[in-house]
Write an enzyme that holds these catalytic residues in place. Structure first.
Site, short mmCIF file in Angstrom:
data_model
loop_
_atom_site.label_atom_id
_atom_site.label_comp_id
_atom_site.label_asym_id
_atom_site.label_seq_id
_atom_site.Cartn_x
_atom_site.Cartn_y
_atom_site.Cartn_z
N SER A 181 -38.36 1.41 -74.39
CA SER A 181 -38.34 1.02 -72.98
C SER A 181 -38.16 -0.46 -72.69
O SER A 181 -37.91 -0.85 -71.56
CB SER A 181 -39.61 1.51 -72.27
N LYS A 198 -44.17 -5.84 -65.17
CA LYS A 198 -43.85 -4.43 -64.94
C LYS A 198 -44.94 -3.78 -64.10
O LYS A 198 -46.14 -4.06 -64.30
CB LYS A 198 -43.70 -3.72 -66.30
N SER A 203 -37.52 2.22 -69.71
CA SER A 203 -38.14 2.26 -68.40
C SER A 203 -38.39 0.88 -67.81
O SER A 203 -38.61 0.77 -66.60
CB SER A 203 -39.46 3.03 -68.47
#
Lengths: 489, 482
Positions: free
Chosen positions: A166, A67, A142
């Site tokens: 997330s 990420k 996310s």
């Protein structure tokens, strides 16, 4: 060629079929580029093969995505925000360092909702992330890019972060396994902080085994993160097959009782609840004891506002370093105030600014007692309640979401009374730092839906062990979208 | 109208530790900008603070030495504000549970003891330092993250003299404890002064004026004295003192910086990255056991227990090195008066002359006590003792080695002295005659001189004098009866 293979299968290719990690990387890289325009999983795709060590670990030579809010020295790390669009870190996050040392091969930095705030995958500075199962739908966030890269079969695993849901929400929408271990199990050093007391690092994989295999590598005490736990000296992979007969799970009546939604005409939601209860029966047949418990509805209704209060408050402070003074785009101004104000006004999207203002308001002296400290107290009440239940139960099982991945045009961040609890209960895992895993359990309208299992703090091995059994029952391991595949019919 | 001065101080002191408060960067003073900087000090995304145990220990130790109550756990808070010298956009400090609360420090003002009450003591991190140029500013992160202790007094100080005395004594506390060098010229000790005037007999405090970041103690004095004059004049003219922050300029005057908007809201909240660490009684006791006796206690002990003059007590308690040295000399059972004499004269003058520190002096307290014992036992005169000491310093040799080597013990044995003196008189018949026949008293001194010379200055002078007098008188009598 290697698309959709899990860690065990790739291991076999490398160890027994003489396929070089570099060859797998080249093929992975090509696939990543091929699917990038349409699905936008990555901020940065790494084009040069780099493998730090040839030491034998379960992950050596295995490609993965990271990420883009995790610090990687010499590799652009943007947090999908304009204010960090050219930021190249000077140090490695602990999790990245551990993966490097294990010989894992970084393929790309994955897109997230700006600064990890938001659950849609639509707010990154490089554009929206699309759901591999239906590109008119979002994948959620996310950790949007991490979920989509895994759901597309590009990489067998990706690292995400989870502050509210997330990892576990996009896992549900993307039909992959999302695991967030106990708070402190994995070092947060190098993770761009959103809300420090809720932030977790975790994994997105296509099966439970791979989640255990990755966490085995990246967990551990870190002197750079004072909140990390002492090493538990356990190998999670080796406990996956432990017997689960007699393990007790509960689900919450106020979330899962179909009668609560009698007036609803939301077919999908009703179907999900149906499938959920059917799944519980199947699990009971496998030896799980599953019971319904009731929790004060007011407490559950407080989950979302409590989460917003705490996370926005911490986020305001955590992101106060983004001023354009030390790094980041700097604008002209006649005073430092003017410079900072311009940098932040231009550097953040509206959603982010809204959350910062909210957080700042919540922390103000005159509001803090009522809005912030009360939220902290409610958090404590919720965690106490769950811990009390964990005295009798080994885990909590719930549908990860009451919906399949939403279409882009029907998205809104607005609170809906109807979905309030069903859509936001995953945050319980963050409030208490509980290990929590989402795995696909059914397909509705050709879209995957996840089931979530949350366990006692520090019992990551048991959660993975039980999830592994659930996976056997669902039969939905190693699924991925074959979109764009030349063999696809 | 008479006005009563009310002063409160906020003192910042950088702690001496190997690394910074929350980062592994070296904590040291450097003139080269940005030399001691770690990623944590730059506030880069993803960094996490790891508290420095030694800094916590030192802050707790200071809190105890200042008679504060200590908390049940170490807990840090965030103070949020935007400023270019604050890279994270917040400062890690303590608000909820400071290291110390409700303490005091007794200071000596003239001959009276004044108790200055401490509101709280907390541990935080220093900011970076800014250097302003005409069109831009430079940021030096060397200071960013250095452990900083802040001590806030109650508004109970009533004059510039008291304020300066408190600061000096507080600095001595830091130095006696060994927690900080506390050098104001390196900015290691700085202070904010809050000052207001109230009408004599009134119970309501006047309007407070704040003066920030004063380094030198003399500037504190100047600033307070100037403010007292300025505010008195305002009040006498029936005008109102404005609540504001003022700065002290080099001319000793203060100038308005900005009006105080009371509502600076720092939005404090508990630092989530540092879990609270419980403080056990054992740990606190172990810290308490390392607190040395402080200056005032030593001063009082020297006067009351050792019966020293105020002057000597002052000199010997002035700094910890001297005081420790003196007390170590005494610990070998040395005579108190002689120890005072040797330390305040020979020792202190030597280190001053050589421009060295006491710890670098060759003579250890044990060596000095050996010399003092020789003098005390009358084995050596005071004069010789000191000469021996200087020689030992010069040669960097243990004085007892020199005594052994040069056989320097004083001759006290009367038979031995008599034999020596008799020989001398036999050898100097003319001088004996002058005494006997002409009653020349100067001859006594002649023989003293000869005795000292012959004995290598080892003869006990008093005893020699006695014997010389007796022997000369004996010869005089013999001559008369002849």
């Amino acid at each position: 060629m290697y698309r959709g293979l899990n860690i065990t299968q790739l291991r076999d290719k490398i160890d027994n079929e003489g396929i070089s990690p570099e060859e797998i990387f080249e093929s992975t890289n090509k696939l990543a580029h091929q699917l990038q325009d349409e699905y936008n999983s990555f901020v940065t795709i790494i084009d040069k093969f780099k493998m730090k060590t040839t030491n034998k670990t379960l992950l050596s030579g295995i490609c993965y995505g990271l990420k883009d809010n995790i610090s990687t020295s010499n590799i652009l790390t943007t947090s999908s925000s304009n204010i960090l669009k050219d930021y190249i870190p000077v140090y490695d996050a602990t999790v990245y360092k551990k993966l490097k040392n294990a010989g894992a091969v970084l393929v790309g930095k994955t897109v997230l909702d700006e600064l990890a705030m938001g659950g849609t995958g639509t707010t990154a500075h490089t554009g929206i992330v699309r759901n591999p199962w239906d590109k008119n739908r979002m994948i959620g966030g996310s950790s949007a890019g991490s979920a989509s890269a895994v759901a597309l079969g590009i990489v067998p695993f990706a690292i995400g972060s989870d502050t509210g849901d997330s990892i576990r929400k996009p896992a549900s929408f993307g039909g992959v396994v999302g695991f967030k271990p106990t708070y402190g199990r994995i070092s947060r050093y190098g993770l761009f902080a959103f809300a420090s007391s809720l932030d977790h690092i975790g994994t997105l994989t296509r099966n439970v085994h791979d989640a255990a295999a990755v966490v085995d590598i990246i967990k551990g005490l870190d002197p750079n993160d004072m909140t990390t736990l002492k090493d538990d000296n356990k190998n999670y992979v080796s406990s996956l097959e432990n017997d689960i007969k007699g393990k007790k799970l509960f689900y919450i009546k106020e979330i899962c009782d179909k009668k609560l939604y009698q007036d609803s005409n939301d077919e999908v939601m009703l179907k999900i609840l149906d499938e959920f209860h059917k799944m519980l029966d199947k699990l009971r047949n496998q030896g799980f004891i599953i019971e319904e418990v009731s929790i004060d509805k007011q407490l559950l209704e407080a989950l979302y506002p409590t989460y917003m209060s705490i996370s926005c408050a911490e986020a305001t402070s955590n992101n106060a370093n983004l001023t354009g003074i030390q790094f980041g785009p700097r604008n002209d101004g006649s005073s430092y105030q003017e410079i900072m104000m311009k940098d932040r006004t231009l550097g953040f999207s509206e959603l982010i600014k809204r959350r910062f203002i909210l957080g700042s308001f919540i922390l103000q002296k005159e509001n803090q007692e009522k809005l912030f400290l009360n939220a902290c107290r409610i958090r404590r009440l919720i965690v106490d309640k769950i811990n009390e239940l964990f005295k009798d139960y080994d885990g909590m099982i719930l549908p990860a979401s009451g919906s399949i991945a939403p279409k882009f045009d029907d998205s809104s961040e607005k609170l809906s009374e109807k979905y309030l609890i069903l859509e936001n209960h995953l945050v319980i895992g963050n409030f208490g730092g509980f290990p929590s895993i989402t795995l696909p359990f059914t397909m509705i309208e050709n879209m995957p839906v996840g089931i979530n299992l949350t366990g006692r703090v520090k019992e990551d091995d048991l959660v993975l062990n039980m999830a592994n059994y659930i996976e056997k029952v669902t039969g939905l391991s190693d699924i991925y979208s074959k979109v764009g595949d030349s063999n696809e019919v | 109208m008479k006005y009563k001065v009310v002063i409160g101080l906020e003192v910042h002191c950088e702690l001496e530790t190997k690394s910074k408060n929350f980062s592994p960067a070296i904590n040291t003073f450097s003139n080269i900008p940005n030399e001691n900087v770690a990623t944590v000090d730059l506030g880069l995304p993803g960094i996490l603070p790891v508290p420095n145990k030694e800094a916590c220990r030192r802050a707790l130790m200071t809190a105890m030495a200042l008679n504060c109550t200590t908390p049940d756990e170490v807990l840090f808070d965030r103070k949020n504000y935007f400023y270019p010298d604050l890279p994270k956009g917040y400062q890690i400090t303590q608000m909820t549970k400071p290291m110390g609360r409700n303490g005091y420090l007794d200071i000596l003002v003239g001959k009276d003891i004044k108790r200055v009450y401490i509101h709280q003591l907390h541990l935080e991190e220093d900011t970076a330092s800014l250097e302003h140029r005409s069109a831009y500013s430079l940021i030096d992160y060397n200071r960013s993250g250095i452990p900083l202790m802040e001590i806030v007094t109650e508004p109970c100080i009533e004059s510039a003299e008291e304020a300066v005395r408190f600061l000096e004594d507080l600095r001595d506390v830091f130095i006696f404890l060994g927690v900080s060098e506390a050098r104001s010229n390196k900015g290691q000790m700085r202070c904010d002064v809050n000052i207001s005037l109230m009408e004599e007999g009134s119970k309501t405090l006047g309007t407070k004026v704040e003066m920030k970041n004063i380094n030198a103690f003399t500037s504190v004095k100047d600033a307070i004295e100037y403010e007292i004059k300025r505010q008195t004049k305002i009040l006498e003219n029936n005008e109102k003192v404005i609540q504001e922050t003022r700065r002290i300029a080099e001319d000793g005057k203060t100038y308005a910086m900005r009006e105080k908007v009371d509502a600076v809201d720092y939005k404090y909240f508990v630092e989530p990255n540092i879990p609270p660490v419980p403080l056990t009684k054992e740990y606190l006791d172990s810290i308490r056991a390392t607190i040395p006796e402080l200056k005032l206690a030593r001063y009082q002990k020297y006067i009351e227990k050792y019966k020293l003059s105020e002057y000597d007590a002052g000199v010997l308690s002035a700094n910890k090195e001297t005081s420790d040295y003196f007390e170590q000399v005494l610990s070998y059972g040395s005579d108190i008066d002689l120890s005072v004499n040797f330390v305040t004269t020979a020792i202190l003058s030597t280190i001053k002359k050589l421009e060295i520190e006491l710890k670098d002096l060759f003579i250890t307290p044990k060596m000095l006590s050996d010399v003092i014992n020789l003098v005390h036992k009358n084995d050596m005169s005071l004069d010789h003792g000191k000469k021996l000491l200087y020689k030992a310093i010069e040669e960097k040799t243990d004085p007892m080695e020199i005594v052994k080597r040069e056989n320097l013990h004083q001759i006290n044995d009367e038979t031995e002295l008599l034999a020596l003196i008799t020989t001398l008189m036999d050898e100097n018949k003319e001088q004996v005659r002058q005494y006997v026949e002409e009653d020349n008293k100067a001859i006594i001194n002649f023989f003293i001189g000869q005795t000292m010379k012959k004995s290598n200055r080892q003869a006990n002078p008093n005893k020699s004098l006695e014997i010389i007098k007796i022997e000369l008188e004996k010869r005089k009598k013999n001559n008369e009866t002849k």
